[in-house]
Design a protein around this motif. Structure first.
Motif, PDB file in Angstrom:
ATOM      1  N   GLY A  58       3.023   0.453   3.068  1.00 57.35           N
ATOM      2  CA  GLY A  58       2.864  -1.004   2.999  1.00 57.35           C
ATOM      3  C   GLY A  58       3.056  -1.577   1.619  1.00 57.35           C
ATOM      4  O   GLY A  58       3.250  -2.784   1.475  1.00 57.35           O
ATOM      5  N   ASP A  59       3.028  -0.738   0.591  1.00 59.96           N
ATOM      6  CA  ASP A  59       3.224  -1.218  -0.779  1.00 59.96           C
ATOM      7  C   ASP A  59       4.699  -1.473  -1.055  1.00 59.96           C
ATOM      8  O   ASP A  59       5.561  -0.726  -0.589  1.00 59.96           O
ATOM      9  CB  ASP A  59       2.731  -0.185  -1.802  1.00 59.96           C
ATOM     10  N   GLU A  60       4.968  -2.522  -1.818  1.00 59.09           N
ATOM     11  CA  GLU A  60       6.320  -2.734  -2.336  1.00 59.09           C
ATOM     12  C   GLU A  60       6.383  -2.005  -3.672  1.00 59.09           C
ATOM     13  O   GLU A  60       5.479  -2.145  -4.500  1.00 59.09           O
ATOM     14  CB  GLU A  60       6.595  -4.213  -2.523  1.00 59.09           C
ATOM     15  N   VAL A  61       7.423  -1.219  -3.864  1.00 51.76           N
ATOM     16  CA  VAL A  61       7.516  -0.369  -5.049  1.00 51.76           C
ATOM     17  C   VAL A  61       8.902  -0.455  -5.685  1.00 51.76           C
ATOM     18  O   VAL A  61       9.865  -0.855  -5.036  1.00 51.76           O
ATOM     19  CB  VAL A  61       7.228   1.115  -4.699  1.00 51.76           C
ATOM     20  N   PHE A  62       8.964  -0.058  -6.947  1.00 49.18           N
ATOM     21  CA  PHE A  62      10.251   0.164  -7.595  1.00 49.18           C
ATOM     22  C   PHE A  62      10.427   1.663  -7.703  1.00 49.18           C
ATOM     23  O   PHE A  62       9.586   2.363  -8.273  1.00 49.18           O
ATOM     24  CB  PHE A  62      10.310  -0.480  -8.986  1.00 49.18           C
ATOM     25  N   ASP A  63      11.506   2.172  -7.107  1.00 46.13           N
ATOM     26  CA  ASP A  63      11.833   3.598  -7.128  1.00 46.13           C
ATOM     27  C   ASP A  63      12.693   3.840  -8.372  1.00 46.13           C
ATOM     28  O   ASP A  63      13.854   3.422  -8.418  1.00 46.13           O
ATOM     29  CB  ASP A  63      12.579   3.968  -5.854  1.00 46.13           C
ATOM     30  N   SER A  89      10.668  11.899  -2.867  1.00 43.49           N
ATOM     31  CA  SER A  89       9.641  12.938  -2.808  1.00 43.49           C
ATOM     32  C   SER A  89       8.828  12.992  -4.102  1.00 43.49           C
ATOM     33  O   SER A  89       8.006  13.878  -4.275  1.00 43.49           O
ATOM     34  CB  SER A  89      10.282  14.297  -2.517  1.00 43.49           C
ATOM     35  N   ASN A  90       9.059  12.031  -4.987  1.00 41.46           N
ATOM     36  CA  ASN A  90       8.353  12.009  -6.266  1.00 41.46           C
ATOM     37  C   ASN A  90       7.507  10.739  -6.380  1.00 41.46           C
ATOM     38  O   ASN A  90       7.961   9.713  -6.864  1.00 41.46           O
ATOM     39  CB  ASN A  90       9.349  12.088  -7.424  1.00 41.46           C
ATOM     40  N   ARG A  91       6.275  10.839  -5.922  1.00 43.12           N
ATOM     41  CA  ARG A  91       5.355   9.696  -5.919  1.00 43.12           C
ATOM     42  C   ARG A  91       5.155   9.106  -7.313  1.00 43.12           C
ATOM     43  O   ARG A  91       4.936   7.909  -7.466  1.00 43.12           O
ATOM     44  CB  ARG A  91       4.015  10.161  -5.345  1.00 43.12           C
ATOM     45  N   ASP A  92       5.250   9.937  -8.337  1.00 42.36           N
ATOM     46  CA  ASP A  92       5.048   9.467  -9.709  1.00 42.36           C
ATOM     47  C   ASP A  92       6.186   8.575 -10.195  1.00 42.36           C
ATOM     48  O   ASP A  92       6.040   7.907 -11.215  1.00 42.36           O
ATOM     49  CB  ASP A  92       4.883  10.653 -10.660  1.00 42.36           C
ATOM     50  N   ARG A  93       7.314   8.555  -9.492  1.00 38.28           N
ATOM     51  CA  ARG A  93       8.457   7.711  -9.876  1.00 38.28           C
ATOM     52  C   ARG A  93       8.495   6.403  -9.073  1.00 38.28           C
ATOM     53  O   ARG A  93       9.421   5.624  -9.200  1.00 38.28           O
ATOM     54  CB  ARG A  93       9.767   8.478  -9.688  1.00 38.28           C
ATOM     55  N   LEU A  94       7.445   6.181  -8.243  1.00 37.36           N
ATOM     56  CA  LEU A  94       7.325   4.951  -7.473  1.00 37.36           C
ATOM     57  C   LEU A  94       6.268   4.070  -8.133  1.00 37.36           C
ATOM     58  O   LEU A  94       5.098   4.426  -8.170  1.00 37.36           O
ATOM     59  CB  LEU A  94       6.924   5.249  -6.026  1.00 37.36           C
ATOM     60  N   THR A  95       6.698   2.928  -8.650  1.00 34.66           N
ATOM     61  CA  THR A  95       5.785   2.002  -9.319  1.00 34.66           C
ATOM     62  C   THR A  95       5.467   0.851  -8.367  1.00 34.66           C
ATOM     63  O   THR A  95       6.379   0.157  -7.914  1.00 34.66           O
ATOM     64  CB  THR A  95       6.437   1.439 -10.601  1.00 34.66           C
ATOM     65  N   VAL A  96       4.195   0.658  -8.064  1.00 33.50           N
ATOM     66  CA  VAL A  96       3.795  -0.417  -7.159  1.00 33.50           C
ATOM     67  C   VAL A  96       4.034  -1.764  -7.852  1.00 33.50           C
ATOM     68  O   VAL A  96       3.532  -2.006  -8.942  1.00 33.50           O
ATOM     69  CB  VAL A  96       2.314  -0.285  -6.748  1.00 33.50           C
ATOM     70  N   THR A  97       4.836  -2.618  -7.201  1.00 33.26           N
ATOM     71  CA  THR A  97       5.082  -3.966  -7.723  1.00 33.26           C
ATOM     72  C   THR A  97       4.216  -4.989  -6.994  1.00 33.26           C
ATOM     73  O   THR A  97       3.795  -5.970  -7.586  1.00 33.26           O
ATOM     74  CB  THR A  97       6.570  -4.347  -7.604  1.00 33.26           C
ATOM     75  N   THR A  98       3.977  -4.748  -5.699  1.00 33.93           N
ATOM     76  CA  THR A  98       3.094  -5.603  -4.899  1.00 33.93           C
ATOM     77  C   THR A  98       2.365  -4.707  -3.904  1.00 33.93           C
ATOM     78  O   THR A  98       3.009  -4.036  -3.083  1.00 33.93           O
ATOM     79  CB  THR A  98       3.895  -6.674  -4.119  1.00 33.93           C
ATOM     80  N   SER A  99       1.052  -4.690  -3.966  1.00 29.86           N
ATOM     81  CA  SER A  99       0.290  -3.832  -3.052  1.00 29.86           C
ATOM     82  C   SER A  99       0.356  -4.388  -1.630  1.00 29.86           C
ATOM     83  O   SER A  99       0.666  -5.565  -1.402  1.00 29.86           O
ATOM     84  CB  SER A  99      -1.172  -3.744  -3.490  1.00 29.86           C
ATOM     85  N   ARG A 100       0.048  -3.539  -0.687  1.00 33.26           N
ATOM     86  CA  ARG A 100       0.018  -3.952   0.715  1.00 33.26           C
ATOM     87  C   ARG A 100      -0.935  -5.124   0.886  1.00 33.26           C
ATOM     88  O   ARG A 100      -0.635  -6.092   1.584  1.00 33.26           O
ATOM     89  CB  ARG A 100      -0.409  -2.791   1.607  1.00 33.26           C
ATOM     90  N   GLU A 101      -2.089  -5.045   0.257  1.00 32.36           N
ATOM     91  CA  GLU A 101      -3.097  -6.098   0.372  1.00 32.36           C
ATOM     92  C   GLU A 101      -2.548  -7.443  -0.115  1.00 32.36           C
ATOM     93  O   GLU A 101      -2.774  -8.475   0.495  1.00 32.36           O
ATOM     94  CB  GLU A 101      -4.358  -5.719  -0.413  1.00 32.36           C
ATOM     95  N   GLN A 102      -1.819  -7.431  -1.224  1.00 35.22           N
ATOM     96  CA  GLN A 102      -1.219  -8.657  -1.745  1.00 35.22           C
ATOM     97  C   GLN A 102      -0.129  -9.167  -0.814  1.00 35.22           C
ATOM     98  O   GLN A 102       0.007 -10.377  -0.624  1.00 35.22           O
ATOM     99  CB  GLN A 102      -0.646  -8.421  -3.132  1.00 35.22           C
ATOM    100  N   ARG A 103       0.662  -8.275  -0.257  1.00 31.55           N
ATOM    101  CA  ARG A 103       1.742  -8.681   0.663  1.00 31.55           C
ATOM    102  C   ARG A 103       1.184  -9.322   1.916  1.00 31.55           C
ATOM    103  O   ARG A 103       1.736 -10.296   2.423  1.00 31.55           O
ATOM    104  CB  ARG A 103       2.615  -7.478   1.035  1.00 31.55           C
ATOM    105  N   VAL A 104       0.071  -8.819   2.440  1.00 31.84           N
ATOM    106  CA  VAL A 104      -0.533  -9.353   3.662  1.00 31.84           C
ATOM    107  C   VAL A 104      -1.053 -10.771   3.432  1.00 31.84           C
ATOM    108  O   VAL A 104      -0.973 -11.612   4.318  1.00 31.84           O
ATOM    109  CB  VAL A 104      -1.669  -8.419   4.161  1.00 31.84           C
ATOM    110  N   LYS A 105      -1.524 -11.056   2.225  1.00 31.90           N
ATOM    111  CA  LYS A 105      -2.071 -12.383   1.898  1.00 31.90           C
ATOM    112  C   LYS A 105      -1.003 -13.455   1.796  1.00 31.90           C
ATOM    113  O   LYS A 105      -1.313 -14.630   1.820  1.00 31.90           O
ATOM    114  CB  LYS A 105      -2.857 -12.320   0.584  1.00 31.90           C
ATOM    115  N   ARG A 106       0.258 -13.069   1.638  1.00 27.72           N
ATOM    116  CA  ARG A 106       1.340 -14.053   1.482  1.00 27.72           C
ATOM    117  C   ARG A 106       1.523 -14.915   2.671  1.00 27.72           C
ATOM    118  O   ARG A 106       1.486 -14.796   3.739  1.00 27.72           O
ATOM    119  CB  ARG A 106       2.675 -13.368   1.187  1.00 27.72           C
TER     120      ARG A 106
END
Length: 62
Positions: free
Chosen positions: A9-14, A45-62
């Protein structure tokens, strides 16, 4: 986010793919991502290379 890291659910930058996506699913440590506005999905497959830009919680509030 889960433990401060990207999760479903998180928006991320890969950083490896140099793309923004939404974490759609996680299976055996492999993250399935899709572009925010449609298009082809990809995996990471590298979770450490995924930077959360908008959390799921923030996206749901939109």
């Amino acid at each position: 986010m889960k433990d401060g890291k990207a999760w479903v659910g998180d928006e991320v930058f890969d950083e490896d793919a140099e793309r923004t996506g939404i974490v759609h699913d996680v299976k055996s440590g492999v993250f399935l991502l899709r572009p925010p506005h449609g298009g082809d999905q990809w995996t990471s497959s590298n979770r450490d290379r995924l930077t959360v830009t908008t959390s799921r919680e923030q996206r749901v509030k939109r």
